[in-house]
Scaffold this motif. Structure first.
Motif, short mmCIF file in Angstrom:
data_model
loop_
_atom_site.label_atom_id
_atom_site.label_comp_id
_atom_site.label_asym_id
_atom_site.label_seq_id
_atom_site.Cartn_x
_atom_site.Cartn_y
_atom_site.Cartn_z
N GLY A 144 0.82 -1.21 0.00
CA GLY A 144 0.00 0.00 0.00
C GLY A 144 0.85 1.26 0.00
N PHE A 145 0.18 2.38 0.14
CA PHE A 145 0.86 3.66 0.18
C PHE A 145 1.60 3.84 1.49
CE2 PHE A 145 -0.76 5.48 -3.56
CZ PHE A 145 -2.08 5.14 -3.69
N GLN A 146 2.53 4.78 1.46
CA GLN A 146 3.12 5.21 2.73
C GLN A 146 2.11 6.10 3.42
OE1 GLN A 146 6.95 6.97 2.06
NE2 GLN A 146 7.64 5.29 0.79
N ASP A 147 2.31 6.35 4.71
CA ASP A 147 1.34 7.16 5.44
C ASP A 147 1.40 8.60 4.97
OD1 ASP A 147 1.95 5.32 8.48
OD2 ASP A 147 0.45 5.04 6.90
N ALA A 148 0.24 9.21 4.88
CA ALA A 148 0.19 10.57 4.33
C ALA A 148 0.70 11.56 5.35
CB ALA A 148 -1.25 10.93 3.96
N SER A 149 1.42 12.53 4.86
CA SER A 149 1.84 13.59 5.77
C SER A 149 1.36 14.95 5.30
CB SER A 149 3.36 13.62 5.89
OG SER A 149 3.91 13.88 4.63
N THR A 150 0.71 14.99 4.17
CA THR A 150 0.16 16.26 3.70
C THR A 150 -1.29 16.02 3.28
OG1 THR A 150 0.77 15.83 1.41
CG2 THR A 150 2.37 17.01 2.72
N PRO A 151 -2.09 17.08 3.28
CA PRO A 151 -3.47 16.91 2.84
C PRO A 151 -3.57 16.40 1.40
CG PRO A 151 -3.18 19.05 3.84
CD PRO A 151 -1.82 18.44 3.75
N MET A 152 -2.62 16.77 0.58
CA MET A 152 -2.65 16.33 -0.81
C MET A 152 -2.50 14.81 -0.90
SD MET A 152 -0.72 18.38 -3.70
CE MET A 152 0.92 17.74 -3.64
N MET A 153 -1.59 14.27 -0.13
CA MET A 153 -1.37 12.82 -0.15
C MET A 153 -2.57 12.11 0.42
SD MET A 153 0.48 10.58 -1.23
CE MET A 153 0.62 8.82 -1.12
N GLN A 154 -3.17 12.72 1.45
CA GLN A 154 -4.38 12.12 2.01
C GLN A 154 -5.47 12.10 0.96
OE1 GLN A 154 -4.45 10.79 5.23
NE2 GLN A 154 -6.26 9.90 4.30
N GLY A 155 -5.55 13.15 0.16
CA GLY A 155 -6.52 13.19 -0.94
C GLY A 155 -6.25 12.10 -1.97
N VAL A 156 -4.98 11.88 -2.25
CA VAL A 156 -4.62 10.82 -3.21
C VAL A 156 -5.04 9.46 -2.67
CG1 VAL A 156 -2.64 9.62 -4.21
CG2 VAL A 156 -2.73 12.09 -4.26
N ILE A 157 -4.79 9.23 -1.39
CA ILE A 157 -5.16 7.95 -0.80
C ILE A 157 -6.67 7.78 -0.79
CG2 ILE A 157 -5.15 6.65 1.36
CD1 ILE A 157 -2.37 7.70 1.87
N ASP A 158 -7.39 8.84 -0.47
CA ASP A 158 -8.86 8.74 -0.46
C ASP A 158 -9.40 8.49 -1.86
OD1 ASP A 158 -9.37 11.32 2.08
OD2 ASP A 158 -8.85 9.20 2.22
N LEU A 159 -8.83 9.15 -2.85
CA LEU A 159 -9.26 8.89 -4.23
C LEU A 159 -9.00 7.44 -4.61
CD1 LEU A 159 -10.28 9.95 -6.96
CD2 LEU A 159 -7.92 10.47 -7.54
N HIS A 160 -7.86 6.97 -4.19
CA HIS A 160 -7.52 5.56 -4.47
C HIS A 160 -8.56 4.64 -3.86
CE1 HIS A 160 -5.42 1.77 -3.38
NE2 HIS A 160 -5.05 1.85 -4.64
#
Lengths: 78, 277
Positions: B23-39
């Motif tokens: 899986g992804f690495q843990d998000a540290s920015t809101p953008m990465m959290q958005g990417v994970i949520d979209l995924h």
């Protein structure tokens, strides 16, 4: 040590909204030197532009442009 | 974004590539959290479609086996089902497009001026970082090179081929502008936990805007082939790896806080670290 630290950098310029900021750096550099030419060496207005271009542009680019200005080969509208 | 942060203090987040990681690495920015949520959103529809298609396939194979069902059907039309199988698959991408475009356009929004600008210059095969916000002349940037630590020099507990000698230090919860460029060939500046991947092009300045929400050490690797040491070898002159520890930014108060000493050093006496080696 009791001074407040104010963090400031070159603001986002809406003339350059995209990822490519090359023109932004170049424009700030030119604006600084035009400001110097217009207002002389000691104006505060010019110091602001200086901070902006120093924040944005890599040191090597600035050195190269400074040399080009001294040689008279700078390719920009100074 | 992260509530009850104190709960996370004893949990080590995944901010570097793990062996056999899926899986992804843990998000540290809101953008990465958005990417994970979209995924997650897309994955839901993906599983839906996968199960549906597999079910139809298995059903067809099972019920229409040539020995159990020797006489083939002669159906050639079926208006209702044709309409349904056209409409339904065009609605699903609409559901996928909504969060996707929302994320895409939110990434481009310039909401607020950045607080700090850091320049990352890619070389073969290391990185140079410049902090120039507090210069009073053209020569005084806080500049340093960042080389990957060789496998022979790695200490116990360090990650192989991810550690560097000088890390980029960056404040947390502040809007950063990272300007990347290259001094020689194409590279790519990547920090997966922060959702950052930006190609580094010679003679071009690319801007990355992020706001890292938690402290930690984040690792990334060059993602554009840039020569022999792009990935990993044992040669000296190592690959550019980069990682950024963060500290809480006590911007306008707490100047005596030990964590902001580095910031003071950057803000005040740039002369001490100015010379590039």
């Amino acid at each position: 040590m009791a001074d407040e630290i104010v963090l400031k950098t070159a603001p986002a310029d809406f003339r350059f909204p995209t990822t490519n900021q090359t023109r932004h750096c170049f424009t700030r550099y030119i604006e600084f030197h035009r400001c110097l030419a217009a207002k002389g060496e000691e104006s505060n207005e010019c110091a602001r532009f200086a901070k902006y271009y120093r924040s944005l542009c890599p040191g090597e680019w600035i050195e190269k442009w400074n040399e080009q200005r001294e040689n008279g080969t700078f390719p920009g509208p100074l | 974004m992260i509530v009850r942060e104190w709960l996370f203090l004893t949990i080590a987040a995944c901010d570097a590539a793990e062996p056999w990681q899926l899986g992804f690495q843990d998000a540290s920015t809101p953008m990465m959290q958005g990417v994970i949520d979209l995924h997650h959103d897309i994955f839901f529809f993906l599983i839906l479609i996968l199960v549906f298609v597999l079910r139809i396939l298995v059903r067809a194979l099972w019920h229409f086996h040539y020995q159990k069902n020797p006489i083939p059907q002669r159906i050639v039309h079926g208006t209702t089902i044709e309409i349904l199988r056209t409409i339904f698959p065009s609605i699903i991408p609409m559901f996928i497009a909504i969060p996707s475009f929302a994320l895409l356009y939110s990434m481009d929004e310039v909401v607020v001026d950045p607080t700090i600008t850091i320049k990352a210059i890619g070389h073969q095969w290391y990185r140079t970082y410049e902090y120039s916000d507090y210069n009073s002349s053209d020569e005084q940037s806080l500049t340093f090179d960042s080389y990957t630590i060789l496998e022979d020099d790695i200490e116990l507990g360090q990650s192989r081929l991810l550690e560097v000698d000088n890390r980029v230090v960056v404040p947390a919860k502040t809007h950063l502008r990272i300007i990347v460029t290259s001094a020689d060939v194409l590279h790519s500046w990547v920090v997966p936990s922060s959702g950052v991947k930006c190609d580094v092009v010679p003679s071009r300045l690319n801007q990355i805007s992020i706001s890292v929400q938690r402290e930690g050490v984040y690792y990334g690797q060059c993602s554009e082939i840039c020569g022999t040491n792009h990935a990993f070898t044992r040669a000296p002159g190592n690959i550019g790896r980069l990682l950024s520890p963060l500290w809480l930014s006590r911007t306008t108060r707490g100047a005596t806080h030990p964590r902001s000493k580095l910031l003071q050093r950057a803000a005040g006496a740039v002369g001490s670290q100015g010379a590039r080696q």
